[in-house]
Structure formats: structure tokens, C-alpha cells
Write a protein that holds these residues in place. Structure first.
Motif, PDB file in Angstrom:
ATOM      1  N   THR A 287     -15.140 -41.224  -1.417  1.00  0.00           N
ATOM      2  CA  THR A 287     -15.766 -39.929  -1.658  1.00  0.00           C
ATOM      3  C   THR A 287     -16.950 -39.733  -0.719  1.00  0.00           C
ATOM      4  OG1 THR A 287     -15.092 -39.887  -3.981  1.00  0.00           O
ATOM      5  CG2 THR A 287     -16.974 -38.514  -3.368  1.00  0.00           C
ATOM      6  N   MET A 288     -17.704 -40.797  -0.500  1.00  0.00           N
ATOM      7  CA  MET A 288     -18.883 -40.723   0.357  1.00  0.00           C
ATOM      8  C   MET A 288     -18.541 -40.679   1.841  1.00  0.00           C
ATOM      9  SD  MET A 288     -21.319 -43.463  -1.680  1.00  0.00           S
ATOM     10  CE  MET A 288     -22.669 -43.407  -0.490  1.00  0.00           C
ATOM     11  N   PHE A 289     -17.477 -41.402   2.252  1.00  0.00           N
ATOM     12  CA  PHE A 289     -17.323 -41.664   3.684  1.00  0.00           C
ATOM     13  C   PHE A 289     -15.977 -41.273   4.302  1.00  0.00           C
ATOM     14  CE2 PHE A 289     -20.338 -45.177   2.337  1.00  0.00           C
ATOM     15  CZ  PHE A 289     -21.472 -44.513   2.783  1.00  0.00           C
ATOM     16  N   ALA A 290     -15.001 -40.873   3.500  1.00  0.00           N
ATOM     17  CA  ALA A 290     -13.692 -40.548   4.088  1.00  0.00           C
ATOM     18  C   ALA A 290     -13.806 -39.430   5.122  1.00  0.00           C
ATOM     19  CB  ALA A 290     -12.691 -40.172   2.994  1.00  0.00           C
ATOM     20  N   ASP A 291     -14.649 -38.439   4.844  1.00  0.00           N
ATOM     21  CA  ASP A 291     -14.806 -37.335   5.793  1.00  0.00           C
ATOM     22  C   ASP A 291     -15.368 -37.821   7.117  1.00  0.00           C
ATOM     23  OD1 ASP A 291     -14.651 -34.478   6.349  1.00  0.00           O
ATOM     24  OD2 ASP A 291     -16.840 -34.518   6.378  1.00  0.00           O
ATOM     25  N   ASP A 292     -16.247 -38.827   7.079  1.00  0.00           N
ATOM     26  CA  ASP A 292     -16.778 -39.399   8.317  1.00  0.00           C
ATOM     27  C   ASP A 292     -15.662 -39.998   9.163  1.00  0.00           C
ATOM     28  OD1 ASP A 292     -19.256 -38.684   7.407  1.00  0.00           O
ATOM     29  OD2 ASP A 292     -19.966 -40.711   7.057  1.00  0.00           O
ATOM     30  N   PHE A 293     -14.791 -40.758   8.526  1.00  0.00           N
ATOM     31  CA  PHE A 293     -13.698 -41.382   9.267  1.00  0.00           C
ATOM     32  C   PHE A 293     -12.725 -40.329   9.815  1.00  0.00           C
ATOM     33  CE2 PHE A 293     -14.820 -44.983   6.300  1.00  0.00           C
ATOM     34  CZ  PHE A 293     -15.348 -45.800   7.278  1.00  0.00           C
TER      35      PHE A 293
ATOM     36  N   LEU B 297      -7.324 -49.318   5.685  1.00  0.00           N
ATOM     37  CA  LEU B 297      -6.311 -49.605   6.710  1.00  0.00           C
ATOM     38  C   LEU B 297      -5.140 -48.639   6.621  1.00  0.00           C
ATOM     39  CD1 LEU B 297      -6.439 -53.488   6.529  1.00  0.00           C
ATOM     40  CD2 LEU B 297      -7.092 -52.098   8.506  1.00  0.00           C
ATOM     41  N   ARG B 298      -4.765 -48.239   5.413  1.00  0.00           N
ATOM     42  CA  ARG B 298      -3.673 -47.269   5.259  1.00  0.00           C
ATOM     43  C   ARG B 298      -4.068 -45.902   5.812  1.00  0.00           C
ATOM     44  NH1 ARG B 298      -3.413 -49.204  -0.103  1.00  0.00           N
ATOM     45  NH2 ARG B 298      -4.367 -47.246  -0.824  1.00  0.00           N
ATOM     46  N   GLU B 299      -5.280 -45.463   5.503  1.00  0.00           N
ATOM     47  CA  GLU B 299      -5.664 -44.096   5.811  1.00  0.00           C
ATOM     48  C   GLU B 299      -6.334 -43.921   7.173  1.00  0.00           C
ATOM     49  OE1 GLU B 299      -7.879 -42.306   2.645  1.00  0.00           O
ATOM     50  OE2 GLU B 299      -6.449 -42.935   1.109  1.00  0.00           O
TER      51      GLU B 299
ATOM     52  N   GLU C 163      -5.124 -58.924   5.502  1.00  0.00           N
ATOM     53  CA  GLU C 163      -4.728 -57.519   5.505  1.00  0.00           C
ATOM     54  C   GLU C 163      -4.928 -56.898   6.883  1.00  0.00           C
ATOM     55  OE1 GLU C 163      -3.336 -55.605   3.137  1.00  0.00           O
ATOM     56  OE2 GLU C 163      -3.240 -57.313   1.745  1.00  0.00           O
ATOM     57  N   VAL C 164      -6.036 -57.233   7.524  1.00  0.00           N
ATOM     58  CA  VAL C 164      -6.298 -56.722   8.874  1.00  0.00           C
ATOM     59  C   VAL C 164      -5.231 -57.208   9.842  1.00  0.00           C
ATOM     60  CG1 VAL C 164      -7.915 -56.797  10.811  1.00  0.00           C
ATOM     61  CG2 VAL C 164      -8.776 -56.481   8.475  1.00  0.00           C
ATOM     62  N   HIS C 165      -4.895 -58.485   9.765  1.00  0.00           N
ATOM     63  CA  HIS C 165      -3.858 -59.029  10.636  1.00  0.00           C
ATOM     64  C   HIS C 165      -2.495 -58.402  10.341  1.00  0.00           C
ATOM     65  CE1 HIS C 165      -6.281 -62.951  11.525  1.00  0.00           C
ATOM     66  NE2 HIS C 165      -6.698 -61.922  12.247  1.00  0.00           N
ATOM     67  N   ALA C 166      -2.197 -58.166   9.069  1.00  0.00           N
ATOM     68  CA  ALA C 166      -0.926 -57.540   8.704  1.00  0.00           C
ATOM     69  C   ALA C 166      -0.820 -56.126   9.281  1.00  0.00           C
ATOM     70  CB  ALA C 166      -0.771 -57.501   7.190  1.00  0.00           C
ATOM     71  N   ALA C 167      -1.989 -55.495   9.490  1.00  0.00           N
ATOM     72  CA  ALA C 167      -2.010 -54.168  10.113  1.00  0.00           C
ATOM     73  C   ALA C 167      -1.972 -54.252  11.635  1.00  0.00           C
ATOM     74  CB  ALA C 167      -3.267 -53.412   9.667  1.00  0.00           C
ATOM     75  N   GLY C 168      -1.869 -55.470  12.176  1.00  0.00           N
ATOM     76  CA  GLY C 168      -1.736 -55.654  13.616  1.00  0.00           C
ATOM     77  C   GLY C 168      -3.030 -55.620  14.393  1.00  0.00           C
ATOM     78  N   LYS C 169      -4.141 -55.913  13.723  1.00  0.00           N
ATOM     79  CA  LYS C 169      -5.432 -55.813  14.380  1.00  0.00           C
ATOM     80  C   LYS C 169      -6.187 -57.140  14.323  1.00  0.00           C
ATOM     81  CE  LYS C 169      -5.536 -51.107  12.699  1.00  0.00           C
ATOM     82  NZ  LYS C 169      -5.053 -50.520  13.969  1.00  0.00           N
TER      83      LYS C 169
END
Length: 272
Positions: A117-123, A187-189, A230-236
Motif C-alpha cells: 500500500t505504501m510503496f507499490a506505486d513507487d515501483f 518478485l511476482r509484481e 526465491e530471488v534465484h528462482a526468479a533468475g536473479k
């Protein structure tokens, strides 16, 4: 001289310990005031403005990194800011968790939604204004140790470790679970705009670790691993920022947690 052409793959390769065609620059953070001085433009206050002003803020923020020769845009928003009653670490506020009762009544389930709620708009705005050839480095800031301290303070955490060992362990477990939920959704969004993920967690001071080596290995590093996986599973690749003398846990950080890169803001450390 030809115009600088950013390529985020340079820092991605460096994080994977692969030689890059060009040595990439990295900054853990740059304050807005320094950016304003170097760009000779005032934009910091736009962050608190309307939709158009906020988009202009992020466009200028990203432009700074491109004009200064970076391949990536450093950007994070800290989990601690979304934790109700936090501030015992960052602002030396009165700890919100001192007892088992405080822990049980704490609104843990609210934290992930509060963060987005606080930060999604920033991303989202970061995605919209990212220059061609660049990606971001960062993500949800604050590691497990810092988030625990935001609720207990360091001194309070030390008292809890002696007075209620079960609560001491439960704090790291619950914060780890909460941070993992945030990282999975992040990571999903928003994973598409990041080439390297990171969080900062200062585990040491000039001559030693902040907590015992055994406690770090038993209570903190397993929580790191869940996020790094999780980060590695996302390929990063994953970069850990940690100041202090943490040599005694580095083998575990690399071999068991699986961090790909390490950053520190100070160099006055050594073996004593």
C-alpha cells in the motif's frame, strides 16, 4: 566522445562473478540532495506531489543514474517503514515489542499489505520511467536482523535473548516469514524491472559480529536463505549489504545461503 549507453547486464554479470565488458559502477544509496546538486535541478519535493509530479520525480531520479554513468538505478523501499510501531533502530523510538504479550498481539499479518500500500506505486513509477538499457538494483530493504531491531531495539533484543530465549527465536522466525511474503509478492509484481536484488542487514561492527556467530547461523541465515532461494528462482543474483567484521559467517553466507555478491560501506574491519 560518444554518448554513454547503459547496459544493466554489466552489473548483473559482475554480481555473478563473470567479467563484464565494462567495469560497472554501484552505489548502495545516493541522497536526493546530492543528486539535486549534481544535476543542478530541484526535484526532491516532487515525491510528495500529485501523480504527474511523482512521475517527474522518478524520471529525474532515474536520469541521474544514467547521466552519471551507471548501468543500473539503485532503488529500495524499506520493510521497517511498513511495520507498525517500528523505529527502535532507525529513530531510537521506544521498542514496541518487549514481552511475549507484545509479540502475540503484534499485527504481523498487516505488514505485507502495508508495504505494498505504501510503496507499490513507487515501483510502478520506477518501471514507467526506467531509461532504455537500464534496470534497477535493490528491492524491499532491511534484512531480518534490522527488522527485528526496528521492533525491539538492539539493547532490548539482548535483554530478550537472556530473559526469554523462546521469544528471542520466535522474533527471527516471524520476521523471516513476514519478509519472505513481501519478497515473493515483490518478485511476482516488480521483479521484471530488477536485474540484481538485495537487502541490507548490518551484522557486525568494527571488530566482531553484533550477535554471537552461533545465533546468526542458527536464527538469521536460514531466514536469509529462504529469500535468496526465491530471488534465484526468479533468475536473479542476490547482493547482501552488511557492514562490520563478519568474516566468521562469510563461508556460510556464500556456501549455505548462496549470496552472489557482498557490499559494505566501511573498510575498517579486520581480525583481532
Amino acid at each position: 566522445m560518444p554518448a554513454f549507453v547503459p547496459d544493466y547486464r554489466n552489473i548483473e554479470r559482475a554480481a555473478r562473478n563473470i567479467e563484464a565488458p565494462r567495469l560497472p559502477l554501484y552505489e548502495h544509496a545516493i541522497c536526493n540532495e546530492v543528486m539535486e546538486e549534481l544535476l543542478n535541478v530541484r526535484f526532491k519535493e516532487l515525491y510528495a506531489g500529485d501523480a504527474a509530479e511523482r512521475k517527474q520525480y522518478f524520471a529525474t531520479y532515474c536520469r541521474f543514474f544514467k547521466e552519471m554513468g551507471y548501468d543500473t538505478v539503485t532503488f529500495e523501499q524499506c520493510i521497517g517503514a511498513a511495520m507498525p510501531g517500528s523505529g527502535a533502530l532507525g529513530r531510537h523510538a521506544d521498542p514496541v515489542i518487549k514481552t511475549r504479550e507484545d509479540f502475540e498481539k503484534y499485527p504481523w499479518n498487516e505488514v505485507p499489505d502495508r508495504f505494498f500500500t505504501m510503496f507499490a506505486d513507487d515501483f510502478r513509477l520506477l518501471r514507467e520511467t526506467m531509461p532504455e538499457g537500464m534496470r534497477a538494483i535493490g528491492g524491499p530493504g532491511n534484512g531480518v536482523f534490522e527488522c527485528v531491531q526496528e521492533l525491539t531495539g538492539f539493547m532490548g533484543l539482548c535483554y530478550i535473548s537472556a530473559d526469554d530465549p523462546e521469544l528471542y527465536e520466535a522474533l527471527f522466525q516471524k520476521v523471516g516469514e513476514t519478509n519472505l511474503l513481501i519478497w515473493k509478492r515483490f518478485l511476482r509484481e516488480f521483479g521484471d524491472i530488477y536485474c540484481v536484488c538485495r537487502f541490507g542487514d548490518d551484522l557486525g561492527h568494527k571488530t566482531s559480529t553484533m550477535l554471537s556467530v552461533g545465533d546468526i547461523k542458527r536464527l538469521i541465515l536460514p531466514q536469509y536463505k529462504r529469500i535468496v532461494d526465491e530471488v534465484h528462482a526468479a533468475g536473479k543474483p542476490f547482493l547482501l549489504h552488511s557492514c562490520g567484521c563478519i568474516f566468521e559467517v562469510m563461508e556460510d553466507l556464500v556456501g549455505k545461503v548462496g549470496i552472489d555478491a557482498k557490499h559494505s560501506n566501511e573498510d575498517q574491519i579486520g581480525r583481532f
